[in-house]
Design an enzyme around this catalytic site. Structure first.
Site, mmCIF file in Angstrom:
data_model
loop_
_atom_site.group_PDB
_atom_site.id
_atom_site.type_symbol
_atom_site.label_atom_id
_atom_site.label_comp_id
_atom_site.label_asym_id
_atom_site.label_seq_id
_atom_site.Cartn_x
_atom_site.Cartn_y
_atom_site.Cartn_z
ATOM 1 N N HIS A 1 0.824 -1.218 0.000
ATOM 2 C CA HIS A 1 0.000 0.000 0.000
ATOM 3 C C HIS A 1 0.853 1.261 0.000
ATOM 4 C CE1 HIS A 1 0.193 0.176 4.571
ATOM 5 N NE2 HIS A 1 0.248 1.458 4.265
ATOM 6 N N ASP B 1 -0.367 -7.507 1.541
ATOM 7 C CA ASP B 1 0.161 -6.140 1.586
ATOM 8 C C ASP B 1 1.681 -6.170 1.765
ATOM 9 O OD1 ASP B 1 0.349 -3.402 1.685
ATOM 10 O OD2 ASP B 1 -0.409 -3.216 3.746
ATOM 11 N N SER C 1 4.114 2.437 8.324
ATOM 12 C CA SER C 1 3.727 1.455 7.305
ATOM 13 C C SER C 1 4.926 0.948 6.522
ATOM 14 C CB SER C 1 2.737 2.076 6.325
ATOM 15 O OG SER C 1 1.445 2.067 6.850
#
Length: 256
Positions: A71, A116, A210
């Site tokens: 992502h 992901d 992230s």
């Protein structure tokens, strides 16, 4: 502290259509309830940057390969990416490298956040030293309750608009997938078999972390992926399960 409220707003708007069922992906990483650390303690940690700003973390897999979250690399060109390695500070120190190419997992789904994970190839080989090291990837999941550490330059509170210059880390415990999707927590069936959870009360990764590393037993076991808020007692942090992707990582690192 660097003001990035506008950047976060742009990212949120650009990705609003990809948030799974009202849950907030941990875009750009954050550490909540953690402590300052050094790159020598986490020499595999890298900062992914665009236009001079940190936006995601990553982990060194080899001399020219970094593992991060899929992502993080949506609607991004390799030519716009830089990776800083070997520094406790995302804005200075260490060395900055251009990106040759990257590949997101072909099964990545922005709505459900399954698969992901992504592989990035750096333009030039890294010179390993005490502050720049590869991390071994897990080939099996750690046991329930095992200690793990997540690190990054993410915000220090849910919805925060600033990120720290100094690398932070927080100690968590692994939560088994079946427990993570149980009624004890609030996710239910949103937790898939490609995911791993980690938790400690009022401690978590956050926006800006992230793509960064979750390490247990000196192995990379997770990649920071998503969660509801940051440090919410009902919602553990959710990570891409590295052991599940072990063969994909090895294959893609050769091909990318």
């Amino acid at each position: 502290m660097l003001k990035i409220a506008v950047l976060l707003s742009v990212l949120a708007c650009a990705l609003a259509g990809t948030i799974p069922d009202g849950l907030l992906p941990q875009l750009d990483g954050r550490i909540v309830g953690g402590y300052e650390t050094s790159i020598d303690a986490h020499p595999y940690q890298v900062s992914l940057q665009r236009f001079g700003s940190h936006f995601c973390g990553g982990s060194i897999y080899s001399h020219d390969i970094v593992i991060t979250a899929a992502h993080c690399l949506q609607s991004v060109d390799a030519k716009d990416l830089k990776i800083r390695v070997g520094s406790t500070y995302w804005r200075s120190g260490g060395s900055v490298h251009s990106v040759r190419s990257f590949r997101n997992h072909e099964g990545y789904n922005a709505r459900t956040m399954v698969n992901d994970i992504a592989i990035v190839r750096i333009e030039s080989d890294l010179s390993f030293r005490s502050s720049i090291r590869a991390v071994r990837i897990a080939d099996h999941n750690p046991r329930e309750g095992a200690t793990a550490v997540v690190s990054g330059w993410g915000t220090t509170e849910s919805g925060g608009s600033t990120i720290p210059d100094h690398l932070l880390a927080v100690d968590l415990e692994i939560v088994d997938v079946s427990r993570c999707r149980s009624g004890e927590f609030g996710y239910g069936k949103k937790i898939k078999d490609t995911m791993l959870c980690a938790y400690a009360p009022n401690k978590d990764a956050c926006q800006g972390d992230s793509g960064g590393p979750l390490v247990s037993g000196d192995r990379l076991v997770g990649v920071v992926s998503w969660g509801y808020g940051c440090g919410d007692v009902r919602y553990p942090g959710v990570y891409a399960d590295v052991a599940h992707f072990h063969e994909w990582i090895e294959r893609t690192a050769r091909e990318v």
